[in-house]
Structure formats: C-alpha cells, structure tokens
Write a protein that holds these residues in place. Structure first.
Motif, PDB file in Angstrom:
ATOM      1  N   HIS A  14     -40.113  23.535 -29.796  1.00  0.00           N
ATOM      2  CA  HIS A  14     -38.854  23.256 -29.508  1.00  0.00           C
ATOM      3  C   HIS A  14     -38.716  22.035 -29.155  1.00  0.00           C
ATOM      4  CE1 HIS A  14     -34.802  25.208 -28.149  1.00  0.00           C
ATOM      5  NE2 HIS A  14     -34.819  23.823 -27.910  1.00  0.00           N
ATOM      6  N   HIS A  72     -36.160  18.270 -29.898  1.00  0.00           N
ATOM      7  CA  HIS A  72     -35.186  17.601 -30.775  1.00  0.00           C
ATOM      8  C   HIS A  72     -35.189  16.380 -31.223  1.00  0.00           C
ATOM      9  CE1 HIS A  72     -32.898  21.196 -29.678  1.00  0.00           C
ATOM     10  NE2 HIS A  72     -33.416  21.144 -28.383  1.00  0.00           N
ATOM     11  N   LYS A 116     -32.874  25.326 -37.589  1.00  0.00           N
ATOM     12  CA  LYS A 116     -32.272  25.560 -36.100  1.00  0.00           C
ATOM     13  C   LYS A 116     -30.861  26.009 -35.889  1.00  0.00           C
ATOM     14  CE  LYS A 116     -31.539  24.898 -31.652  1.00  0.00           C
ATOM     15  NZ  LYS A 116     -32.104  25.284 -30.357  1.00  0.00           N
ATOM     16  N   HIS A 130     -35.808  29.730 -25.904  1.00  0.00           N
ATOM     17  CA  HIS A 130     -35.606  30.097 -24.432  1.00  0.00           C
ATOM     18  C   HIS A 130     -35.924  31.795 -23.957  1.00  0.00           C
ATOM     19  CE1 HIS A 130     -33.659  26.231 -24.246  1.00  0.00           C
ATOM     20  NE2 HIS A 130     -32.941  26.692 -24.981  1.00  0.00           N
ATOM     21  N   ASP A 159     -38.146  21.535 -25.187  1.00  0.00           N
ATOM     22  CA  ASP A 159     -36.787  21.083 -24.984  1.00  0.00           C
ATOM     23  C   ASP A 159     -36.939  19.462 -24.879  1.00  0.00           C
ATOM     24  OD1 ASP A 159     -34.247  21.762 -25.970  1.00  0.00           O
ATOM     25  OD2 ASP A 159     -33.928  22.869 -24.198  1.00  0.00           O
TER      26      ASP A 159
HETATM   27 ZN   LIG Z   1     -33.015  22.952 -27.150  1.00  0.00          ZN
END
Ligand SMILES: [Zn+2]
Length: 330
Positions: free
Chosen positions: A62, A64, A164, A228, A284
C-alpha cells in the motif's frame, strides 16, 4: 451522485451526518494539532527486527505514486485537513527512502476522483513503473464511458498487477452497473483490487460496509484487498475475509502509534493468525506522519508466529501480485 460529494472532499463535509466519528476522537486532524511529522533518521532500525525472521526487506502493498503535480495537491490537502507528511520530498528522494528502508517492492496505488482521469493515470503510471525497479504496477478505474476498454488495455498492453479504488475520495458505489465490464474483466484476470472501503479516517455514504458486500455478491471470485484492515469496521471486514476465500486485508496505518485508524481492538488480535496468509503489510508511504521503520516495527511486533509475520511482510504480496523473485528480489 450529488455535487456535494463530487467536490473532491468525497463527503468530508458530511461527517457527522453519517453518524460516525473516530473511536478516539480526531486528534489526527490538522485542526486537532497532530504535532510535527516525525522525520526518518535513516537508521532503518526495523532491519534488525526482520533478520530473525530471515527477511532482509519488505514488500509494501500500500504505497502511492502519482504524477508530481497530483502529489503536490494531495499533500496540500493533507497539510490542511489531515497530518503533516514525513516524506514530503522529491520523487528521487522518496525512492531513496524506500531503498534505504529496504522496501524491495512497492505498489503504485493511485485513483481518480473525476471522469477522464483514470485512463491517463494508468498510462502515466505504467511508463513510470516501467523505469523504476521495485515498482509493482497497479492502476485504477472509475464509473464512466470507456471503462471496459481502458481496463482491458491496463491488463493487456500495460501489464497491471492490480487496481486500487478509494470509495470516499472517488465517491461512487463500486457495485454500480457502469463498472460491470471492469469488474468482470478484473475478476476473470484474477487480479487484486485494493479497496479503501472502511470509514476511517473520514466517513461518507460511500465507504460504508455494505459497498464491499454488494460487490462480493456480484463478483464472488473477485480478489479484494481491504485497505487499513477495514478500519473502523474491523470486525465486519475480518468476518468478510474469513468467509470469502479471495478477500485480503492490508495493515496500512493500523498497528502504528498514530491514531488515524483508531486502535485495533485487542479482542480481535486472536483472529489474525488464522487469516495471516491473506494479510499484507502496507504503509501508505509517502503520506505518513512517521518513518517507514515505525510502520514495519508495528507489524513485526504483532503476537503472531514467525511464519505468519514473514508472509505478511513479504511472501503474501509476492504471491498475490504474481511477482517474479527469481533474481532474489521482485
Ligand atoms: Zn492509502
């Protein structure tokens, strides 16, 4: 979809209206003064904890990666509404931080919040990832005309390894009819869809538990990675992962000491070992207010078997994204 939900806030203005607030208040909000971002001191302290597990690095499921101008806009939004970002730096520096922290593979998760965006984002990402060792190419899609065609292109010509979707930011029901050709193709290809469907940290009418349920009813063989761990509806999504063979969970921002996702309920920890082959480490990165080391340490310290932790931090992602590790690394 109402204009209110298409303004980029994705229903943020509606918090409260959905009757849901963070389990521990919202100290992570900028206005709640979450404090300064904790810098990465470069020590990669987590590597010493990985060694006893036989790991030299991790795969981040995960992560970005948007074009620079979009990244700047996201950071601007974070700095106004959420938290300060530790890795607020150039693309080259971000790649150095990933390498320094031995993130051997990382997804490029991005998403569209308006029509006409997903297709060019996919092409841009494919080009960028093609030049970047370790990048795990993922794309996105949006309910719009032509979505079936560009998802076909993404899977065929561009070689995407997954997709995603971010239900709050993109503000759509994934089970809507416009997305039928996209999901049918993705399900047939056996590619995972990482989906932010839980209500943390910003509830809206789009990230309610019913969305993933509706999707799985229509596409029961779809591989879904619930981002999450489904915070704040932990129990609901744990149950989904237990019932559906192809539902996975990612650990993004869950076990860390920053409360964006709230605290994972202690009484649910005992269910993680049984699900561990379907849990993926996620950070993240770069939009986190603490160092990557902390994210890895929080997962290494979970009360799970060594095999479970090895899988979560490395092997599960290799299998799910079909990565070639014949050279030692993806
Ligand atoms: Zn994210």
């Amino acid at each position: 979809m109402s204009d209110e939900d298409k303004d980029g806030s994705g229903g943020r203005s509606g918090r409260g209206r959905h009757g849901k607030t963070a389990p521990e208040g919202q100290p992570w909000r900028r206005e709640g003064n979450p404090g300064p971002a904790r810098p990465d001191d470069g020590s990669a302290a987590h590597l010493a904890l990985l060694a006893p597990l036989g790991l030299e690095g991790v795969i981040d499921a995960h992560c970005h990666w948007f074009p620079d101008n979009v990244t700047e806009k996201i950071w601007e939004y974070f700095s106004r509404h959420y938290w300060p970002v530790t890795y607020h730096c150039s693309g080259g520096e971000r790649l150095r931080w990933l390498r320094q922290n031995r993130v051997d593979g990382f997804t490029t998760l991005n998403y569209a919040h308006r029509p006409g965006m997903a297709s060019w984002l996919n092409r841009w990402t494919a080009q960028w990832a093609g030049d970047t060792p370790g990048a795990i190419l993922t794309g996105t899609f949006y309910p719009e005309e032509g979505v079936g065609e560009y998802v076909e292109e993404a899977i065929g010509r561009l070689g995407m390894r997954g997709f995603k979707l971010h239900l709050r930011v993109s503000a759509f029901d994934p089970a809507c009819a416009e997305l039928t050709p996209a999901f049918e193709r993705v399900q047939e290809a056996g590619l995972p869809v990482v989906i932010h469907c839980g209500s943390a940290p910003d509830p809206s009418r789009f990230n309610e538990p019913g969305a993933a349920d509706r999707l799985l009813k229509r596409y029961p063989r779809l591989k879904l990675v619930v981002a999450h761990m489904g915070a704040w509806e932990w129990e609901h999504y744990l149950g989904l992962a237990e019932r559906f063979e192809h539902v996975y969970l990612d650990t993004t921002m869950v076990f860390v000491d920053f409360p964006a996702c709230g605290r994972f309920p202690g009484q649910l920890l005992g269910r993680l070992e049984g699900l561990s082959a379907k849990i993926l480490f996620g950070s993240d990165f770069p939009n986190i207010p603490y160092p990557l080391s902390h994210a890895v340490e929080s997962v290494v310290s979970l009360p799970l078997s060594a095999e479970a932790r090895r899988g979560i931090l490395y092997g599960n992602a290799i299998r799910l994204f079909g990565l070639d590790v014949s050279g030692g690394k993806p």
